[in-house]
Design an enzyme around this catalytic site. Sequence first.
Site, PDB file in Angstrom:
ATOM      1  N   SER A   1     -15.889 -30.204  21.534  1.00 39.34           N
ATOM      2  CA  SER A   1     -14.400 -30.019  23.048  1.00 39.34           C
ATOM      3  C   SER A   1     -13.876 -28.450  22.515  1.00 39.34           C
ATOM      4  O   SER A   1     -14.248 -27.777  22.302  1.00 39.34           O
ATOM      5  CB  SER A   1     -13.768 -31.216  22.149  1.00 39.34           C
ATOM      6  OG  SER A   1     -12.698 -31.233  23.166  1.00 39.34           O
TER       7      SER A   1
ATOM      8  N   ASP B   1     -14.122 -27.662  26.172  1.00 40.99           N
ATOM      9  CA  ASP B   1     -15.577 -28.619  27.678  1.00 40.99           C
ATOM     10  C   ASP B   1     -14.433 -28.783  28.593  1.00 40.99           C
ATOM     11  O   ASP B   1     -15.162 -30.210  28.895  1.00 40.99           O
ATOM     12  CB  ASP B   1     -15.909 -29.677  26.346  1.00 40.99           C
ATOM     13  CG  ASP B   1     -14.652 -30.572  26.409  1.00 40.99           C
ATOM     14  OD1 ASP B   1     -13.192 -30.519  26.229  1.00 40.99           O
ATOM     15  OD2 ASP B   1     -15.637 -32.349  26.124  1.00 40.99           O
TER      16      ASP B   1
ATOM     17  N   ASP C   1     -12.330 -31.204  29.781  1.00 49.74           N
ATOM     18  CA  ASP C   1     -11.120 -32.388  29.509  1.00 49.74           C
ATOM     19  C   ASP C   1     -10.116 -32.539  28.759  1.00 49.74           C
ATOM     20  O   ASP C   1      -9.243 -33.748  29.628  1.00 49.74           O
ATOM     21  CB  ASP C   1     -11.820 -33.906  28.750  1.00 49.74           C
ATOM     22  CG  ASP C   1     -11.877 -33.049  27.163  1.00 49.74           C
ATOM     23  OD1 ASP C   1     -12.047 -32.213  26.404  1.00 49.74           O
ATOM     24  OD2 ASP C   1     -12.310 -34.210  27.077  1.00 49.74           O
TER      25      ASP C   1
ATOM     26  N   ASP D   1     -10.218 -26.712  27.668  1.00 51.99           N
ATOM     27  CA  ASP D   1     -10.292 -26.354  26.220  1.00 51.99           C
ATOM     28  C   ASP D   1     -11.559 -26.212  26.770  1.00 51.99           C
ATOM     29  O   ASP D   1     -12.098 -25.727  27.941  1.00 51.99           O
ATOM     30  CB  ASP D   1     -10.190 -27.653  25.705  1.00 51.99           C
ATOM     31  CG  ASP D   1     -11.074 -28.891  26.305  1.00 51.99           C
ATOM     32  OD1 ASP D   1     -10.963 -28.907  27.043  1.00 51.99           O
ATOM     33  OD2 ASP D   1     -11.136 -29.607  24.800  1.00 51.99           O
TER      34      ASP D   1
END
Length: 445
Positions: free
Chosen positions: A102, A243, A245, A241
């Site tokens: 992440s 990833d 999400d 960010d």
Amino acid sequence: MSERKYFGTDGIRGKVGDTPITPEFVLKLGWAAGKVLARHGSRKIIIGKDTRISGYMLESALEAGLAAAGLSASFTGPMPTPAVAYLTRTFRAEAGIVISASHNPFYDNGIKFFSIDGAKLPDDVEEAIEAEMEKPLTCVESSELGKASRIIDAAGRYIEFCKGTFPSELSLKGLKIVVDCANGATYHIAPSVLRELGATVIAIGVEPDGMNINEKCGATDVRQLQERVLQEKAHVGLAFDGDGDRVMMVDHLGNKVDGDQILYIIAREGLRQGQLRGGAVGTLMSNMGLELALKQLGIPFARAKVGDRYVLEKLQELGWRIGAENSGHVILLDKTTTGDGIVAGLQVLTAIVRNSMSLHDLCSGMKLLPQILVNVRFAGEHNPLESEEVRKITEQVEVELAGRGRVLLRKSGTEPLIRVMVEGEDEQQVTALAHRIADAVKSAG
């Protein structure tokens, strides 16, 4: 729920090369997950990743483990976490696996799972996988080994899904948008979505090299985005960010707009359109200003524990549809099953276009109270939150706030950090009090 050895609040995460993020462990994890998931029928697993250099190594290890358990892997290549959740649903795969840490630096990585319906794996399935990890690895018969394939049109499918969450009668034509993809998984997705909806797009953070993900860019560091929005005289900026999400936004004046403000805008727009079911869910970290602003609109507000999985649990418990963390995880259950930065950003852009209002003006109905967050890193097994001195200092601070603020101390679920949050009416006082507690935590750690 029994104590889990490997799975944290957001899957399994750590430094690459250290257990559990090693090729050996991840191969065994793939096998154990395969053994558990194969019991449910389907034998296809979707595997996506962000842009970290270690993703190549880890996806190979996962695929080998899954194949040994008799499951086939379909690779998406670099793809946002919510895209993997979406593709898992549409392909009717037994599960989706995302290789990502992440918002963490490139030298960290992690593994998280989605169930067949695109939601996080239930705790009992994660516990079953951990139990399987304790057994010796065995290989299925050669005729039953899994295969590997690549999903050729994964990006195109997800781009169309994202566009479908934006009202068909509206367009982004006339809007100049700066988008920062954090050199992460949205780099080839978000700019295309916005351009195809009619916006003029300036894209930054779209040159991943495997090591620059989240580096001074993206949702965790919006300074570059703020500068570029002002320089380009853009209407709005969006930052994701690594990833994809999470989303943070920047208004035309260069002000940061966080997850609390995004939740406020989406909730108010839902109310205006008569589409809001119930209320909105935040977390213990959500600013008191959000709670007060929603109260003025007559929108119920509930707080969940910190972590998007807990926001989702609270939404399901209450039967509500929208929730968010101030860090930018926004869950919109009418559209997605998990936090989706692009989809959340599109809902704010919908409000901008539909109301002919700037992002700055849309935020004006909510006044954020000063909130200071100090992260204190600690080493060793001892939890500083159990210290008598930390407890004493915290109580003193609460007395000083005299009911006109909040103190929250919590241990991170993904890193060896204690997060100290103090909120109140006076920024200078709040800052001093937060650092007083942080110093006590440092001494105890």
